[in-house]
Design a protein around this motif. Structure first.
Motif, PDB file in Angstrom:
ATOM      1  N   PRO A  52      -3.660  -3.246   8.233  1.00 18.94           N
ATOM      2  CA  PRO A  52      -4.878  -2.690   8.827  1.00 18.94           C
ATOM      3  C   PRO A  52      -5.466  -1.532   8.009  1.00 18.94           C
ATOM      4  N   GLN A  53      -4.644  -0.858   7.215  1.00 20.38           N
ATOM      5  CA  GLN A  53      -5.110   0.233   6.363  1.00 20.38           C
ATOM      6  C   GLN A  53      -5.735  -0.262   5.064  1.00 20.38           C
ATOM      7  N   GLY A  54      -5.737  -1.574   4.837  1.00 20.23           N
ATOM      8  CA  GLY A  54      -6.315  -2.131   3.621  1.00 20.23           C
ATOM      9  C   GLY A  54      -5.337  -2.221   2.466  1.00 20.23           C
ATOM     10  N   ASP A  55      -4.051  -1.991   2.718  1.00 23.89           N
ATOM     11  CA  ASP A  55      -3.043  -2.150   1.668  1.00 23.89           C
ATOM     12  C   ASP A  55      -2.878  -3.630   1.371  1.00 23.89           C
ATOM     13  N   VAL A  56      -2.610  -3.943   0.108  1.00 19.75           N
ATOM     14  CA  VAL A  56      -2.411  -5.325  -0.312  1.00 19.75           C
ATOM     15  C   VAL A  56      -0.987  -5.464  -0.834  1.00 19.75           C
ATOM     16  N   ILE A  57      -0.266  -6.465  -0.334  1.00 21.13           N
ATOM     17  CA  ILE A  57       1.131  -6.674  -0.686  1.00 21.13           C
ATOM     18  C   ILE A  57       1.316  -8.109  -1.141  1.00 21.13           C
ATOM     19  N   LEU A  58       1.733  -8.292  -2.392  1.00 20.20           N
ATOM     20  CA  LEU A  58       2.077  -9.610  -2.923  1.00 20.20           C
ATOM     21  C   LEU A  58       3.582  -9.776  -2.798  1.00 20.20           C
ATOM     22  N   SER A  59       4.036 -10.975  -2.414  1.00 26.85           N
ATOM     23  CA  SER A  59       5.463 -11.191  -2.234  1.00 26.85           C
ATOM     24  C   SER A  59       5.829 -12.651  -2.467  1.00 26.85           C
ATOM     25  N   ASN A  60       7.080 -12.865  -2.832  1.00 28.72           N
ATOM     26  CA  ASN A  60       7.602 -14.230  -2.931  1.00 28.72           C
ATOM     27  C   ASN A  60       8.403 -14.603  -1.689  1.00 28.72           C
ATOM     28  N   SER A  61       8.490 -13.686  -0.710  1.00 24.88           N
ATOM     29  CA  SER A  61       9.230 -13.930   0.531  1.00 24.88           C
ATOM     30  C   SER A  61       8.364 -13.603   1.727  1.00 24.88           C
ATOM     31  N   ASN A  62       8.726 -14.186   2.870  1.00 28.21           N
ATOM     32  CA  ASN A  62       8.004 -13.947   4.103  1.00 28.21           C
ATOM     33  C   ASN A  62       8.340 -12.553   4.620  1.00 28.21           C
ATOM     34  N   VAL A  76       2.914  -3.826  -4.347  1.00 26.32           N
ATOM     35  CA  VAL A  76       2.214  -3.166  -3.242  1.00 26.32           C
ATOM     36  C   VAL A  76       1.147  -2.250  -3.817  1.00 26.32           C
ATOM     37  N   PHE A  77      -0.063  -2.336  -3.260  1.00 19.45           N
ATOM     38  CA  PHE A  77      -1.182  -1.502  -3.712  1.00 19.45           C
ATOM     39  C   PHE A  77      -1.815  -0.816  -2.513  1.00 19.45           C
ATOM     40  N   LYS A  78      -1.914   0.513  -2.589  1.00 21.80           N
ATOM     41  CA  LYS A  78      -2.546   1.308  -1.535  1.00 21.80           C
ATOM     42  C   LYS A  78      -3.706   2.063  -2.162  1.00 21.80           C
ATOM     43  N   THR A  79      -4.836   2.040  -1.470  1.00 16.42           N
ATOM     44  CA  THR A  79      -6.037   2.693  -1.990  1.00 16.42           C
ATOM     45  C   THR A  79      -6.548   3.721  -0.993  1.00 16.42           C
ATOM     46  N   THR A  80      -7.594   4.421  -1.366  1.00 19.00           N
ATOM     47  CA  THR A  80      -8.215   5.392  -0.469  1.00 19.00           C
ATOM     48  C   THR A  80      -9.075   4.724   0.591  1.00 19.00           C
ATOM     49  N   VAL A 111      11.460  -3.239   1.206  1.00 18.56           N
ATOM     50  CA  VAL A 111      12.099  -3.681  -0.024  1.00 18.56           C
ATOM     51  C   VAL A 111      12.936  -2.531  -0.572  1.00 18.56           C
ATOM     52  N   THR A 112      14.185  -2.841  -0.871  1.00 17.94           N
ATOM     53  CA  THR A 112      15.095  -1.841  -1.430  1.00 17.94           C
ATOM     54  C   THR A 112      15.757  -2.412  -2.668  1.00 17.94           C
ATOM     55  N   ASP A 113      16.380  -1.540  -3.408  1.00 16.09           N
ATOM     56  CA  ASP A 113      17.112  -1.915  -4.619  1.00 16.09           C
ATOM     57  C   ASP A 113      16.203  -2.671  -5.587  1.00 16.09           C
ATOM     58  N   GLY A 114      16.764  -3.465  -6.452  1.00 20.77           N
ATOM     59  CA  GLY A 114      15.992  -4.247  -7.402  1.00 20.77           C
ATOM     60  C   GLY A 114      15.560  -3.443  -8.615  1.00 20.77           C
ATOM     61  N   ASP A 115      14.771  -4.079  -9.452  1.00 21.06           N
ATOM     62  CA  ASP A 115      14.244  -3.462 -10.671  1.00 21.06           C
ATOM     63  C   ASP A 115      12.841  -2.962 -10.398  1.00 21.06           C
ATOM     64  N   PHE A 116      12.670  -1.650 -10.372  1.00 20.17           N
ATOM     65  CA  PHE A 116      11.353  -1.055 -10.140  1.00 20.17           C
ATOM     66  C   PHE A 116      10.580  -1.111 -11.456  1.00 20.17           C
ATOM     67  N   ILE A 117       9.710  -2.098 -11.566  1.00 17.31           N
ATOM     68  CA  ILE A 117       8.943  -2.330 -12.786  1.00 17.31           C
ATOM     69  C   ILE A 117       7.806  -1.320 -12.894  1.00 17.31           C
ATOM     70  N   LEU A 118       7.124  -1.080 -11.781  1.00 17.83           N
ATOM     71  CA  LEU A 118       6.019  -0.112 -11.744  1.00 17.83           C
ATOM     72  C   LEU A 118       6.224   0.872 -10.611  1.00 17.83           C
ATOM     73  N   ASP A 119       5.970   2.117 -10.894  1.00 11.84           N
ATOM     74  CA  ASP A 119       5.805   3.128  -9.865  1.00 11.84           C
ATOM     75  C   ASP A 119       5.017   4.271 -10.493  1.00 11.84           C
ATOM     76  N   GLN A 120       4.713   5.266  -9.727  1.00 13.65           N
ATOM     77  CA  GLN A 120       3.841   6.323 -10.222  1.00 13.65           C
ATOM     78  C   GLN A 120       4.474   7.158 -11.329  1.00 13.65           C
ATOM     79  N   ASP A 121       5.796   7.071 -11.488  1.00 15.62           N
ATOM     80  CA  ASP A 121       6.470   7.844 -12.531  1.00 15.62           C
ATOM     81  C   ASP A 121       6.440   7.182 -13.896  1.00 15.62           C
ATOM     82  N   ASN A 122       6.189   5.867 -13.965  1.00 17.62           N
ATOM     83  CA  ASN A 122       6.257   5.200 -15.267  1.00 17.62           C
ATOM     84  C   ASN A 122       4.950   4.520 -15.685  1.00 17.62           C
ATOM     85  N   VAL A 123       3.822   4.937 -15.101  1.00 15.79           N
ATOM     86  CA  VAL A 123       2.531   4.333 -15.439  1.00 15.79           C
ATOM     87  C   VAL A 123       1.612   5.377 -16.060  1.00 15.79           C
ATOM     88  N   SER A 124       0.995   5.020 -17.181  1.00 16.63           N
ATOM     89  CA  SER A 124       0.048   5.935 -17.825  1.00 16.63           C
ATOM     90  C   SER A 124      -1.399   5.613 -17.463  1.00 16.63           C
TER      91      SER A 124
END
Length: 167
Positions: A52-62, A76-80, A111-124
């Motif tokens: 409802p907040q307009g967040d978009v979540i892509l997933s390979n699982s239900n 997961v993408f969250k915008t203003t 979602v927990t664990d796994g390989d964090f490919i993108l987050d705010q700490d590793n994106v330029s």
């Protein structure tokens, strides 16, 4: 003088070409699949959820299931914005949060664990774009591309139906 005119025309052509709206994933290893790619590996995410907040979540699982799952690939993408708008959102601007995880675990919708490919700490730099959305048919076309601080590119897309969710 002819060289000057030639270089000016060439510069204008390149400038207009580089500013065009791109609707496909660069260096696509996904083929015709929905998902994201990193290090020449394609992570297929055939489900999209919109909150409802307009967040978009892509997933390979239900993700609407409160059970658990393993090997979950998710972006997961969250915008203003509080709704879906056909436009681009940028890192350092109106893209407030984003995360991409491969091979994570799903536990009660999180979602927990796994390989964090993108987050705010590793994106330029990067963007998330809603190319088109049809709320009546619940269809969405999105693309995204991020440059990591180590120089690696993470890019993806989804074109199809979405589900509404409250998680």
């Amino acid at each position: 003088m002819k060289k000057y005119i030639y270089y000016t025309a060439l510069s204008c052509l390149l400038a207009f070409t580089s500013c065009s709206v791109e609707e496909t994933v660069p260096n696509n290893t996904l083929g015709n699949e929905n998902g994201f790619q990193y290090n020449s590996v394609a992570y297929i995410t055939d489900m999209v959820y919109v909150t409802p907040q307009g967040d978009v979540i892509l997933s390979n699982s239900n993700l609407s299931d409160d059970g658990s799952a393993s090997d979950v690939d998710v972006a997961v993408f969250k915008t203003t914005e509080n709704n879906l708008l056909e436009r681009s959102y940028y890192v350092g601007g109106d893209l407030t949060n984003f995360v991409t995880v491969a091979n994570g675990n799903l536990n009660q919708g999180e979602v927990t664990d796994g390989d964090f490919i993108l987050d705010q700490d590793n994106v330029s730099s990067g963007f998330f774009r809603i190319v088109s959305v049809d709320r009546n048919k619940k269809e969405i076309h999105i693309i995204f591309e991020f440059q990591r601080t180590d120089g690696d590119l993470v890019a993806g897309s989804f074109d199809g139906n979405y589900a509404l969710s409250t998680f």
